[in-house]
Design an enzyme around this catalytic site. Sequence first.
Site, PDB file in Angstrom:
ATOM      1  N   ARG A 194     112.801  50.926  15.057  1.00  0.00           N
ATOM      2  CA  ARG A 194     113.400  51.530  13.860  1.00  0.00           C
ATOM      3  C   ARG A 194     113.816  52.945  14.227  1.00  0.00           C
ATOM      4  O   ARG A 194     113.563  53.413  15.330  1.00  0.00           O
ATOM      5  CB  ARG A 194     112.466  51.450  12.633  1.00  0.00           C
ATOM      6  CG  ARG A 194     110.994  51.424  12.842  1.00  0.00           C
ATOM      7  CD  ARG A 194     110.421  52.667  13.412  1.00  0.00           C
ATOM      8  NE  ARG A 194     110.850  53.813  12.646  1.00  0.00           N
ATOM      9  CZ  ARG A 194     110.939  55.046  13.086  1.00  0.00           C
ATOM     10  NH1 ARG A 194     110.611  55.334  14.347  1.00  0.00           N
ATOM     11  NH2 ARG A 194     111.348  56.036  12.337  1.00  0.00           N
ATOM     12  N   GLY A 195     114.456  53.618  13.254  1.00  0.00           N
ATOM     13  CA  GLY A 195     115.010  54.946  13.558  1.00  0.00           C
ATOM     14  C   GLY A 195     116.452  54.768  14.032  1.00  0.00           C
ATOM     15  O   GLY A 195     116.721  53.910  14.884  1.00  0.00           O
ATOM     16  N   ARG A 216     120.449  45.770   9.543  1.00  0.00           N
ATOM     17  CA  ARG A 216     120.032  46.842   8.621  1.00  0.00           C
ATOM     18  C   ARG A 216     121.291  47.606   8.187  1.00  0.00           C
ATOM     19  O   ARG A 216     122.187  47.810   9.005  1.00  0.00           O
ATOM     20  CB  ARG A 216     119.020  47.806   9.284  1.00  0.00           C
ATOM     21  CG  ARG A 216     117.632  47.180   9.442  1.00  0.00           C
ATOM     22  CD  ARG A 216     116.578  48.205   9.807  1.00  0.00           C
ATOM     23  NE  ARG A 216     116.152  48.996   8.666  1.00  0.00           N
ATOM     24  CZ  ARG A 216     115.320  50.043   8.767  1.00  0.00           C
ATOM     25  NH1 ARG A 216     114.857  50.423   9.951  1.00  0.00           N
ATOM     26  NH2 ARG A 216     114.952  50.717   7.686  1.00  0.00           N
ATOM     27  N   GLN A 228     105.689  55.880   8.352  1.00  0.00           N
ATOM     28  CA  GLN A 228     106.154  56.270   9.698  1.00  0.00           C
ATOM     29  C   GLN A 228     105.578  57.615  10.109  1.00  0.00           C
ATOM     30  O   GLN A 228     105.376  57.869  11.297  1.00  0.00           O
ATOM     31  CB  GLN A 228     107.688  56.359   9.728  1.00  0.00           C
ATOM     32  CG  GLN A 228     108.397  55.021   9.651  1.00  0.00           C
ATOM     33  CD  GLN A 228     108.807  54.693   8.229  1.00  0.00           C
ATOM     34  OE1 GLN A 228     108.160  55.105   7.264  1.00  0.00           O
ATOM     35  NE2 GLN A 228     109.866  53.927   8.074  1.00  0.00           N
ATOM     36  N   ASP A 253     119.997  58.986   9.082  1.00  0.00           N
ATOM     37  CA  ASP A 253     120.514  57.669   9.486  1.00  0.00           C
ATOM     38  C   ASP A 253     122.030  57.614   9.427  1.00  0.00           C
ATOM     39  O   ASP A 253     122.658  56.792  10.087  1.00  0.00           O
ATOM     40  CB  ASP A 253     119.925  56.578   8.601  1.00  0.00           C
ATOM     41  CG  ASP A 253     118.520  56.272   9.049  1.00  0.00           C
ATOM     42  OD1 ASP A 253     117.617  57.071   8.762  1.00  0.00           O
ATOM     43  OD2 ASP A 253     118.337  55.249   9.737  1.00  0.00           O
ATOM     44  N   ASN A 293     118.863  59.935   4.605  1.00  0.00           N
ATOM     45  CA  ASN A 293     117.644  59.857   5.423  1.00  0.00           C
ATOM     46  C   ASN A 293     116.556  59.187   4.589  1.00  0.00           C
ATOM     47  O   ASN A 293     116.764  58.822   3.422  1.00  0.00           O
ATOM     48  CB  ASN A 293     117.215  61.247   5.898  1.00  0.00           C
ATOM     49  CG  ASN A 293     116.147  61.166   6.979  1.00  0.00           C
ATOM     50  OD1 ASN A 293     116.264  60.368   7.918  1.00  0.00           O
ATOM     51  ND2 ASN A 293     115.081  61.931   6.865  1.00  0.00           N
TER      52      ASN A 293
HETATM   53  O1  MRU Z   1     113.229  52.947   8.110  1.00  0.00           O
HETATM   54  P1  MRU Z   1     113.245  53.713   9.408  1.00  0.00           P
HETATM   55  O2  MRU Z   1     111.890  53.933   9.990  1.00  0.00           O
HETATM   56  O3  MRU Z   1     114.226  53.143  10.395  1.00  0.00           O
HETATM   57  O4  MRU Z   1     113.793  55.133   8.981  1.00  0.00           O
HETATM   58  C1  MRU Z   1     113.880  56.139   9.940  1.00  0.00           C
HETATM   59  C2  MRU Z   1     114.275  57.430   9.349  1.00  0.00           C
HETATM   60  O5  MRU Z   1     114.468  57.562   8.169  1.00  0.00           O
HETATM   61  C3  MRU Z   1     114.526  58.537  10.291  1.00  0.00           C
HETATM   62  O6  MRU Z   1     114.257  59.765   9.674  1.00  0.00           O
HETATM   63  C4  MRU Z   1     116.002  58.448  10.634  1.00  0.00           C
HETATM   64  O7  MRU Z   1     116.291  57.272  11.337  1.00  0.00           O
HETATM   65  C5  MRU Z   1     116.521  59.625  11.289  1.00  0.00           C
HETATM   66  S1  MRU Z   1     115.945  59.867  12.926  1.00  0.00           S
HETATM   67  C6  MRU Z   1     116.717  58.680  13.843  1.00  0.00           C
END
Ligand code: MRU
EC number: 5.3.1.23
Length: 367
Positions: free
Chosen positions: A54-55, A94, A207, A248, A258
């Site tokens: 993820r991220g 996603r 997270q 994101d 985000n």
């Molecule tokens: O749902 P996730 O864990 O993929 O969300 C991640 C985030 O919201 C991060 O802050 C975001 O991806 C920015 S850093 C790459």
Amino acid sequence: MKVNGTQYRTIWPETNSPEIINIIDQRQLPFAFVIEQLTTVSQVVDAIRDMHVRGAGLIGATAGFGMHIAACCAPDNRFMEHMQNAAKALGESRPTARNLKWAIERVMKEVSTQTSVSDKRRAAFSTACAIADEDAEFCKKIGEHGRKLIEEISRRKNGQPVNILTHCNAGWLAFVDYGSATAPIYGARDAGIPLHVWVDETRPWNQGAKLTAWELQQEGIDNTLITDNAGGHLMQIGMVDLVIVGTDRTTRTGDVANKIGTYLKALAARDNNIPFYVALPSSTFDWNLDNGQEIPIEIRSGGEITEVTGTDASGSLQTVTLAAPGTRAANYSFDITPARLVTGLITERGITAATPAAIAQLFPEYT
Ligand code: MRU
């Protein structure tokens, strides 16, 4: 970054068998460090959708390697049809992170310029590797630029520790290496600047609690886990000097999508006159969007709110229920922070105001 003394990226092809892609199964962290191997497109789709990875940055790099896996498996006589199907399946895994479609489109473009199937396969692999390498390199540069902000605050505080608040995980685990929001923190640490990080737990996936706090511990960075609602209070009592988050997707006008809760941190930061920075590589910009409200916001299963997973005293993974049976839960996963609340964007090319003109000046070729 290092885990128990060994250097890792978050994704890498198996040595001598590049059709096998290794990832760290982030659902198991911080309780177990498990490496998973992906060999089919549907495994890659599952890994992104179900958050083994993820991220935004890592989602993009994984999609890039997913396209490489598709190229390895595609029959010669229906190669492009197979690639298009893979692009569609990966692209729907996603919705919010721009990096996902950006990576898929980049691999497709390079593959399309080649004529023979063997050259197309080679192009898919080399492009996926380039996306991963670039992600790591850009995050490192974000660290160099963002470090200066922390240095400046440290000077103003006469060397007292700089208190930085971050939300979700925009660290090494959200990218291929270094992270975006964490890269300036690692840079400042390397420059000997005393600092401390407030880590929002980041319900419902946690997270912050499971990934960011663990990642910072691995790197020896002083940090404290807080509830998602504590940030405003800490800002009011002077315990936060700087907020740095990831994103994101960011529009060409500077609106930032985000993890859910980011907007509230930006509002609290503005009310308390605390700088609110967003760190991102250029692959996260959506150059086609003028308005953050057009960014698709992922809505995940309500079960992620009504249940929580952790370990019991024996160390085995348990999922427990938090809410009464039948409770309805709405799981909005991201929110939009309008550009007017963003002090600046930390990119691989430098720090810019979150305005269309300033962004265009830094990235003229995209606008
Ligand atoms: O749902 P996730 O864990 O993929 O969300 C991640 C985030 O919201 C991060 O802050 C975001 O991806 C920015 S850093 C790459």
